[in-house]
Every structure is written in C-alpha cells, then in structure tokens.
Scaffold this motif. Structure first.
Motif: not given
Lengths: 327, 327
Positions: A26-53
C-alpha cells in the motif's frame, strides 16, 4: 506510507526497482526525476533520466547498458547521419525515438512536461508516480577548459561525448533559478512519510533537483525522515564519473564527504540518515559526528535485473528512516 | 534545354526517371512538386510527393510500392501505436522517419521548405532541381458525405485511409489562394524551353500546383510549348483513383476530357500538346478539335525501375513540343 524519492538515471532507477519490492503493502512512491540532463536532439525533446526510470520500472529498459530500450536498432540515427545530421555520440535507438516523438508532439501541443510524462507512463505503468522536478527548462552545463579556453558544454556532451575526460571546472543548472517545481512536487514532499536520496549523482542528479527553488526548502521543512544512500563506495563512484563533478563543487569523492555535502537536517541541512557501504565502515563515525545517523550496509546493486540487492538496500534505508523518525 | 515539370508523386517520379534518360545532354530539369498532400503526422512534417520524387530519382525508393524507402522496418510506428498515438493507416517506415525529422527540425529552425528540400536533395542527388510549389502551407481537403453528413478530410485521409471508397464531393486546396510560389518557381517557368505535365493526377497533383497564384498565369504567359501526358488510359486511371477526384470537379474520366480540362493554350488554356495512349487513339480527333496537338503513343510505364517505357514517353513528349513550338 508515502515515500518520495529524488532520482537521477540508472542508479536511481535500479534502486527504485528494489524499493518497490521493499516498500510495505500500500505504500505510494512518488519519484521526483531530474530533468537537468534533458537535451534537444534532432529537434526532439529527450529526457534521459525520466525515461531511464520509466523504462526500468516499466520493463522496457536495456538491462545491460542500463539506459535506452531493449532490442534496439539504430536505423533512424544512421539515416540522420546519412543526411549529415548529428550528433553521432548520443545513442538514440529506433524504439526510443518514438518516445521522444510523442513527447515533442505533446509539448508542441501545449502540454507541460509533467502531463506528458504521465501520458507516457500510462503505457509503461512504472508502479510509481513519476514527476519531473519542473515543467520549466533546466539544462545542466559543465564548464571545461579545452586548449586553454574555458567553455560551457551541455551535461550530455560532457558525460557522453567527452566521457568526463577533462576536469569539470563548474557545474551550472542553467535555468534552475527561474524554474518552478512541477505540479505535485512540493505537495508530495510536504505529505511524505519518508524522503529518500538513492545512490544517484549528488551534483548533477540530486543536486540539480535541489536547485529548483522550493524543493530544498520543502525537504528542509519536512518532518519526515530524510535518508540517503552513498553513490560513492570505497572512495570511487559505483558507476559513472561522479568524482569528476564532485571535484567541481569542491567535495572529495568519499561516502562521508557526500553526506557532509548534503548536510545534517538538525543543522539546517537535509539528511537525517545516511547509508554507506560496508567497505566504508570507517566513514560511519565521521558522518555521525556531522549529526547524521549512519549505517554501513552492502550498497552494491549486484543483481540489477532481479533487484534483490537494491531491495535490501531500500529495506535498510526504510529501517534507518524509522530509527531516526522524530529523533 | 531548360525543362520544367509539374509533378505529383509516383507517376510523376517514374516519368521523371524516364525524362532524365530522354532529355538531351546538358538539359536542366526543374521539377515543381506538389505539396498539397503534405501532412503533419506525429508532429512531423511529411511531404509525400516531394519525397517520392527525391527517393525515386535518388535511388532510395521502394520500387514495388512506388513510395517510401526500400528495406524498411516499422519499429518507430509500432512504438507510437503502443503509446496509443496514430494514425495507423499512414505507412511511415523507420528510414522515412529520419527524413521527416530532419525536415521538421530545419523548418523549426526557420528554414523555408524550399531550402529544406534543397538540403535533403544534397544527400539524394536526384539529378533535377526539385522545388516545392510553395513554401507556404497548402493542404488539399476533400469533401465527403459520411452517414448523411458532409465533412472535409485531409487528402491523405481520403486517399490512404478511405482509399477513395466514397465519392469526393469537392476538392479544395486549402491555403492555396494565399500561397506564394516558392523562390525559383516563376523564374523557372519564365525561362523554360519546354513545360511538361507528366501523367500525374490532374486534380490533386498538377491541379493543386496550378492553384498557387502566379503559376498558372506564368505557364499561360510562357511562349514555351506545354505538353502533357494523359494519366487516364482506356477511360481508367493508370494508377491511383484519379477518376474519383475528376468526378468531383465535373470532368469525365477520359484522356480527351482531361486535356479539355487543362484547355488549349491558344484559347487561354494551358496545353499546346497532349499525349494519349494508343488504346485511346479515338481521342486524338476530339483533343485536336479542342485546339491541342495530340498524338497516340504507348503511355504505360511497364518497366518503372529501368524506365525505358517512361524514357520513350518523355521522348515523344519532347518531340511533340518541338512540333508545336511557335505554332
């Protein structure tokens, strides 16, 4: 039990996989993810840390490398290279591209990153509530000296392209000062029963999240126990190149120094408890002297896929949280 | 010799492959491509007709289907579908995605479509100068009656999703009236020695190009011979569903009727010459009666990869152009 975790990429994601096993029913886990390593590549927004989680907890991660999708091909990237469009040093697979295309389309339609992340998680069902630290753009830049000249490069360029082969002179989360925490972030912190810092990078992952005004203050104000796990074992980073960016902020690469860097909650810092690896048992005394309860337990996630070691680490963190609660 | 060709997708592209073989040494071919069937998919700008010309002449086309890249997989599309993001009816392969990603990124950076097309062609080297008809957005919509209600659908939805299974009540190139010809288009027309209409769709391909103000007028003003090739053979479209959209503009599906639809140059229309297939020899008299020089020659591109038939068609078109020159 409401658990809040400040997470970076691979280390945070693998710890979370263990935490899901270790957390009480019943535990509820909230993850606050880092977005400081987000990067625009090929005009697309990439969020490596959020996606890895998201991929790790949702079963889509490439387990061997710890990031990106499993069963990947690189056709799109090869075609982009055939057009002379780079960068070549960032590995975006075909499956991964789809995530960034959906994200970019939704952002373009006006949805904030938090809503986009929620929509992406509808597919992956990570079993946690994944929030970006902010809907605003924050981009971690690293100052480096190249051929006698100082220049700022995107964190990904420093980390992935240069592989931290040159010293980081400074680490700056550009835009953080103007950023607002994403909806739900401060509420989750305020309502948390436990706050955990996984063995993520203390500078460019957890440090960047803490740089968003309101988040550090919220954690300082919280009466919930705050327990962290050292990403440094035996004076070296468990993975990645945390020592490089620790040096940039004047922190030695040791389990005790990172705890001191976060600071003791009772002295206006953040930590109530800190876990170091058994090889760093000598650090316990120093950390406790700094006013932070400290235990030495195994901190190597030796079976990242099963997550048994990570689950045991999470159990130890929750146990330490109970010990220090209200202390 | 400066040759200008107004081209749609598959038919136009395959004709151009023949024209490149048939044109005299040193001839410069400028292709004015239809962009009315452009569509935004997944937040990306897709230009099906421009790409079909580029891929066909550049050696990247899927020869069997006539559009899209050869050796394609559909990983990205499948992943997008897993996110619940459509449409599913439009076939974008992984290699093709890269083209749209580059295009969208360049457009987002402020480059006009004509500059983007030129940049993409640097890779493909199609051997012609490929110009979009306009840098402005023009989108062909088709009015259809569905369940007793009239609605407008994007041309691609009509063509690819509905497969023209319902009657087109009207065809509207939305935005054409406000569009300006792309840089170089009017100059190419003004300087042309020959202007050709390949066997492309007279309504949604050539018709859309002519709907951009200035283009029709430029061709009418030109003293260069204008010769077209019938896309209708034996009262049926050679490929596609041209009969459906011809009906929407009140033109019967016959080689002669299409010529009359374009009109005779000497009477304020466009055509000086018209080629019909040998099976339509009876149409010659009717077309000539309309003031357009007409010949019956084989118009089936039976070997699209080699382009021998298309080359012969192009030779006939150039021959007819010389016959009518200055007439």
């Amino acid at each position: 039990m409401r658990i809040v975790v400040l997470a970076g990429g691979i280390g945070g994601a693998r710890f979370l996989r263990g935490l899901k096993q270790a957390a009480p029913d019943g535990a509820a886990i909230t993850v606050i993810g880092n977005t400081g390593d987000d990067i625009h590549l090929f005009g697309l927004k990439v969020c490596p840390d959020l996606d890895t989680v998201m991929y790790t907890l949702g079963g889509g991660i490439n387990e061997e490398q710890g990031w990106g999708r499993t069963d990947e091909a690189f056709t799109v990237k090869e075609e982009l290279a055939a057009y002379g469009v780079g960068p070549k040093w960032f590995g975006l697979g075909d499956r991964d591209f789809a995530t960034h295309i959906v994200r970019t389309q939704m952002l373009g339609a006006g949805y904030p990153l938090s809503a986009v992340t929620e929509a992406l998680c509808e597919r992956w069902q990570p079993g946690v509530r994944l929030l970006p630290m902010s809907d605003d753009r924050v981009e971690t830049h690293v100052a480096v000296d190249v051929d006698g000249e100082r220049k700022a490069v995107h964190f990904q360029e420093y980390w992935v392209k240069l592989r931290a082969s040159v010293d980081a002179q400074a680490v700056v989360p550009v835009g953080a000062e103007q950023a607002k925490p994403a909806p739900g972030v401060l509420e989750a912190i305020a309502e948390a029963d436990v706050i955990l810092f996984p063995p993520s990078n203390p500078v460019v992952s957890v440090g960047t999240i803490l740089a968003v005004p309101g988040i550090r203050e919220g954690i300082e104000k919280s009466t919930a126990p705050v327990v962290g796990l050292s990403p440094i074992v035996g004076d070296a980073p468990v993975r990645g190149m945390a020592d490089k960016v620790l040096a940039a902020v004047g922190v030695e690469s040791s389990a005790a120094a990172v705890a001191e860097h976060y600071g003791a909650a009772k002295d206006g810092g953040l930590l109530d408890g800190w876990l170091v690896d058994t090889v760093d048992e000598k650090a316990v005394e120093r950390v406790e002297a700094a006013g932070i309860a400290c235990r030495a337990v195994p901190l190597m996630m030796t079976d990242p896929v099963e997550g048994t070691a990570a689950a045991e680490m999470a159990r130890e963190a929750l146990k330490l949280a109970e010990e220090v609660r209200g202390a």
